[in-house]
Design an enzyme around this catalytic site. Structure first.
Site, PDB file in Angstrom:
ATOM      1  N   CYS A   2       0.836  -1.191   0.000  1.00  0.00           N
ATOM      2  CA  CYS A   2       0.000   0.000   0.000  1.00  0.00           C
ATOM      3  C   CYS A   2       0.879   1.252   0.000  1.00  0.00           C
ATOM      4  O   CYS A   2       1.855   1.337   0.722  1.00  0.00           O
ATOM      5  CB  CYS A   2      -0.940   0.094   1.199  1.00  0.00           C
ATOM      6  SG  CYS A   2      -2.121  -1.251   1.271  1.00  0.00           S
ATOM      7  N   ARG A  27       4.070  -0.518  -4.616  1.00  0.00           N
ATOM      8  CA  ARG A  27       3.684  -1.016  -3.293  1.00  0.00           C
ATOM      9  C   ARG A  27       2.339  -1.738  -3.315  1.00  0.00           C
ATOM     10  O   ARG A  27       1.877  -2.228  -2.281  1.00  0.00           O
ATOM     11  CB  ARG A  27       3.608   0.150  -2.304  1.00  0.00           C
ATOM     12  CG  ARG A  27       4.891   0.937  -2.206  1.00  0.00           C
ATOM     13  CD  ARG A  27       4.744   2.090  -1.247  1.00  0.00           C
ATOM     14  NE  ARG A  27       4.586   1.627   0.117  1.00  0.00           N
ATOM     15  CZ  ARG A  27       5.571   1.347   0.937  1.00  0.00           C
ATOM     16  NH1 ARG A  27       6.805   1.503   0.533  1.00  0.00           N
ATOM     17  NH2 ARG A  27       5.344   0.923   2.153  1.00  0.00           N
ATOM     18  N   GLY A 101      -0.929  -0.968   6.367  1.00  0.00           N
ATOM     19  CA  GLY A 101      -0.644  -1.814   7.523  1.00  0.00           C
ATOM     20  C   GLY A 101      -1.816  -2.718   7.810  1.00  0.00           C
ATOM     21  O   GLY A 101      -2.672  -2.925   6.945  1.00  0.00           O
ATOM     22  N   LYS A 491      12.672 -15.167 -10.435  1.00  0.00           N
ATOM     23  CA  LYS A 491      12.449 -14.089 -11.417  1.00  0.00           C
ATOM     24  C   LYS A 491      11.442 -14.542 -12.470  1.00  0.00           C
ATOM     25  O   LYS A 491      10.554 -13.801 -12.849  1.00  0.00           O
ATOM     26  CB  LYS A 491      13.744 -13.690 -12.143  1.00  0.00           C
ATOM     27  CG  LYS A 491      14.747 -12.881 -11.384  1.00  0.00           C
ATOM     28  CD  LYS A 491      14.352 -11.447 -11.144  1.00  0.00           C
ATOM     29  CE  LYS A 491      13.572 -11.280  -9.887  1.00  0.00           C
ATOM     30  NZ  LYS A 491      14.205 -11.305  -8.623  1.00  0.00           N
ATOM     31  N   GLU A 494       7.837 -14.921 -10.925  1.00  0.00           N
ATOM     32  CA  GLU A 494       7.275 -13.632 -10.500  1.00  0.00           C
ATOM     33  C   GLU A 494       6.672 -12.847 -11.654  1.00  0.00           C
ATOM     34  O   GLU A 494       5.601 -12.281 -11.529  1.00  0.00           O
ATOM     35  CB  GLU A 494       8.388 -12.722  -9.945  1.00  0.00           C
ATOM     36  CG  GLU A 494       8.821 -12.970  -8.554  1.00  0.00           C
ATOM     37  CD  GLU A 494       9.833 -11.925  -8.089  1.00  0.00           C
ATOM     38  OE1 GLU A 494       9.614 -11.365  -7.024  1.00  0.00           O
ATOM     39  OE2 GLU A 494      10.852 -11.679  -8.778  1.00  0.00           O
ATOM     40  N   LYS A 609       6.252  -4.635  -3.940  1.00  0.00           N
ATOM     41  CA  LYS A 609       7.696  -4.563  -3.753  1.00  0.00           C
ATOM     42  C   LYS A 609       8.083  -4.512  -2.289  1.00  0.00           C
ATOM     43  O   LYS A 609       9.079  -5.065  -1.866  1.00  0.00           O
ATOM     44  CB  LYS A 609       8.240  -3.325  -4.475  1.00  0.00           C
ATOM     45  CG  LYS A 609       9.737  -3.228  -4.388  1.00  0.00           C
ATOM     46  CD  LYS A 609      10.342  -2.704  -5.642  1.00  0.00           C
ATOM     47  CE  LYS A 609      11.824  -2.926  -5.670  1.00  0.00           C
ATOM     48  NZ  LYS A 609      12.164  -4.291  -6.068  1.00  0.00           N
TER      49      LYS A 609
HETATM   50  C1  G6P Z   1       8.957  -8.671  -1.952  1.00  0.00           C
HETATM   51  C2  G6P Z   1       9.580  -8.197  -3.238  1.00  0.00           C
HETATM   52  C3  G6P Z   1      10.885  -8.940  -3.492  1.00  0.00           C
HETATM   53  C4  G6P Z   1      11.824  -8.783  -2.305  1.00  0.00           C
HETATM   54  C5  G6P Z   1      11.156  -9.200  -0.998  1.00  0.00           C
HETATM   55  C6  G6P Z   1      11.990  -8.802   0.196  1.00  0.00           C
HETATM   56  O1  G6P Z   1       8.536  -9.978  -2.078  1.00  0.00           O
HETATM   57  O2  G6P Z   1       8.687  -8.401  -4.312  1.00  0.00           O
HETATM   58  O3  G6P Z   1      11.506  -8.438  -4.651  1.00  0.00           O
HETATM   59  O4  G6P Z   1      12.963  -9.564  -2.514  1.00  0.00           O
HETATM   60  O5  G6P Z   1       9.893  -8.548  -0.864  1.00  0.00           O
HETATM   61  O6  G6P Z   1      12.060  -7.406   0.244  1.00  0.00           O
HETATM   62  P1  G6P Z   1      13.218  -6.583   0.876  1.00  0.00           P
HETATM   63  O7  G6P Z   1      12.844  -5.159   0.612  1.00  0.00           O
HETATM   64  O8  G6P Z   1      13.221  -6.899   2.346  1.00  0.00           O
HETATM   65  O9  G6P Z   1      14.484  -6.964   0.227  1.00  0.00           O
END
Ligand code: G6P
Length: 614
Positions: A2, A27, A101, A491, A494, A609
């Site tokens: 979000c 987000r 949240g 990858k 996803e 993300k």
């Molecule tokens: C999400 C994202 C991933 C990332 C993971 C951990 O799943 O899509 O690309 O690796 O979160 O995120 P962070 O910001 O903690 O590396």
């Protein structure tokens, strides 16, 4: 998860908010909405789907107001729909709220409010919080800001919130706990508020990162006021943003992911800049220098992370154990925090996180801290929550990563972890001078070798074309190439929605081999190194079952070329650094396959993300 944007000031709020929401779409993009105050009216516009849907919905409508809030949603409570989209308003329409949240005890609060006669239009926890605030205003006769404070004392969970009200049209009220929130201070009473600094950066460089359990009142006449939940006034700590606008734009590429893949020679260079000098023979990670003695004496290092960052941690396990001879354990943050782990003050717990906001990683760190461990962080986002709660750490300096699938952040993480392993090994005396020097030279040459692989884009695109219709794929690697196989598979699944699994090459015999048919592409890392011959045997096993083999090999390889359907050559490199190169063709393969399958590369379905909920 979000994205939140809000503005109050002299300008029209709607264009600022919508532009900001587009920047925060990484987000979540299940729905988007805005609420604006104009001539005493509080108007809401909300639409399921991306911000573009909201824009289509509002086209031709004269949306005015110089105070507003906006939200792009990643659904938790309630399916994606117009009704569940934020902002949510009180039953009397006097206040509107956006929230990132989870309010964990929303169900009990909701039933209490229902018993008082309130009705609900959505299934969300956020509407419950909004109506709880309304109820407090009604019963206590307090201002919306005061009511928010009372309400937050009752809720359990995580939040970043911004509230807009008819009764205080010159104010936005913001609060945070566990979810990020940044306030931008503009000119002449202009204030911005967002989940990260990207919606703010073109208006002001002056920002305040809200701390947990802080409430901010952004008043266009009275300025910014900060309080704790217990009503103690605090002095805002104003920081200057270093972020540049170009860094968050596509810069001529079709997708952010492609831009970020191509940025890697530069991002890796930025990551080692000032930390490594091969000709003088030194490596130094300033951020953790003071902790190195403690680390080399530690019985173990625990690396905690999620997603791609967890794969970087796996690569680091090989690096640190082999070079510095320190025991390393790699944990999924979400598992670690819930299994009563044995941790004490001799442990070093290092969180790896691109965003620095991942809820599970943050909570795991807090747990480790409470048990007395030294906690360190490797983050990309400067000023993020993890970077602020850790004892020390190192930034990866990859620059903003906007594509949901992580690329340049991964290689930057592995680069920092390589520097760390080398620095610890040198200090501990577990690496010979000559090997140390060789590795520094090799590390310094990585950006240029990454560029050589990127120059093979057309060749990789051609190979992608052959496998774009696959339903399944297998990725194999041994040693430090096993995490690369995991990352390659991640990858692909996803962004192209092809089912893919990463496996240690030798383990293939214990299950996945049953899946191999003529239809199955098998991506293998078969670079020169100690396990090369063994991997060649594994490739033979795939070939014998007629699987399609796409192998990443070291330049000049003749053996695998004779067995594989396709080979992608990468420059010769020290075996410890293979992951930094071998991962690049997999990124490009996934990218091209996803584009050919017409998938939304930068915003894959259901993903976000920054995962700021459990
Ligand atoms: C999400 C994202 C991933 C990332 C993971 C951990 O799943 O899509 O690309 O690796 O979160 O995120 P962070 O910001 O903690 O590396």
């Amino acid at each position: 998860m979000c994205g939140i944007v809000a503005y109050i000031g002299q300008k029209e709020a709607y264009p600022i908010i919508v532009k900001g929401l587009k920047r925060l779409e990484y987000r979540g993009y299940d729905s988007a909405g805005v609420a604006l105050l104009h001539n005493g009216d509080l108007n809401l516009y909300k639409k399921q789907g991306k911000v573009a849907n909201l824009e289509e919905f509002t086209e031709g409508k004269n949306i005015l107001g110089n105070a507003g809030i906006g939200h792009t949603r990643w659904a938790t409570h309630g399916r994606p729909s117009d009704e569940n989209a934020h902002p949510h308003s009180s039953t009397n329409g006097d206040i509107a709220l956006i929230h990132n949240g989870i309010i964990e005890n929303y169900a009990s609060i909701k039933s209490e409010l229902k018993s008082k006669g309130y009705s609900f239009k959505s299934d969300t926890d956020t509407e419950v919080l909004t109506i709880l605030i309304e109820d407090i205003i009604n019963s206590e006769g307090v201002s919306p800001a005061e009511a928010l404070k009372f309400a937050l004392k009752q809720v359990i969970g995580a939040y970043a919130i911004v509230l807009l009200s008819k009764s205080n049209p010159d104010q936005l009220v913001a609060a945070r706990k566990s979810s990020p929130l940044v306030i931008g201070i503009g000119k002449e009473g202009d204030f911005y508020c967002a989940s990260d600094a990207t919606p703010i950066i073109e208006y002001t460089k002056k920002v305040v990162y809200l701390e947990d359990e802080e409430i901010a009142i952004l008043d266009r006449n009275a300025g910014l006021k900060l309080y704790s939940l217990d009503d103690v006034a605090k002095t805002p700590y104003i920081q200057k943003l270093a972020l540049k606008l170009e860094a968050i734009e596509k810069g001529g590429y079709d997708h952010f992911m492609l831009k970020e893949i191509h940025e890697q020679p530069r991002s890796i260079k930025d990551c080692v800049r000032g930390r490594l000098n091969a000709s003088e023979g030194w490596v130094s990670l300033g951020g953790i220098k003071d902790y190195e003695d403690k680390i080399i004496k530690a019985q173990r290092i625990i690396l905690i992370a999620c997603g791609t960052s967890w794969h970087a941690a796996l690569v680091a396990e090989y690096l640190i154990e082999d070079l510095a001879r320190i025991n390393v354990e790699v944990e999924y943050a979400s598992e670690f925090r819930y299994r009563n782990p044995i941790i004490n003050e001799n442990d070093i717990v290092i969180a790896i996180s691109q965003s620095g906001e991942t809820a599970d990683t943050l909570a795991a760190l807090e747990l480790a801290k409470s048990k007395g461990a030294t906690i360190l962080g490797i983050c990309n986002v400067v000023g993020s929550s993890i970077s602020r709660i850790t004892d020390a750490g190192s930034y990866t300096h990859a620059g903003p990563e906007i594509g949901v699938a992580s690329t340049k952040a991964f290689t930057a993480q592995v680069t920092v972890l390589s520097l760390m392993a080398l620095s610890l090994a040198k200090k501990k005396g577990t690496i010979s001078d000559s090997k140390f020097r060789v590795m520094l030279t090799e590390l310094e040459a990585i950006p240029q070798k990454v560029q050589q692989i990127l120059d093979k884009n057309d060749e990789i695109k051609f190979i992608s074309e052959q496998y774009k219709d696959a339903s399944n794929a297998l990725y194999l690697g041994r040693g430090n190439s096993f995490p690369v196989a995991l990352e390659g598979a991640l990858k692909l699944k996803e962004i192209s929605y092809i089912h893919a699994e990463g496996y240690p090459a030798a383990e293939m015999k214990h299950g996945p081999i049953a899946l191999i048919t003529e239809e199955m592409p098998v991506f293998v890392i078969a670079t020169q190194g100690p396990s090369y011959e063994k991997v060649v045997s594994n490739i033979q096993e795939v070939s014998a079952r007629k699987g399609k083999i796409i192998a990443i090999v070291t330049e000049g390889d003749k053996v695998v070329r004779n067995i594989a359907d396709h080979v992608i050559e990468i420059p010769e490199v020290n075996e410890h650094l293979v992951p930094l190169l071998a991962t690049i063709p997999f990124q490009l393969l996934s990218y091209h396959i996803a584009v050919m399958r017409d998938c939304n590369v930068d915003q894959p379905r259901n993903l976000a993300k920054s995962v700021t909920v459990e």
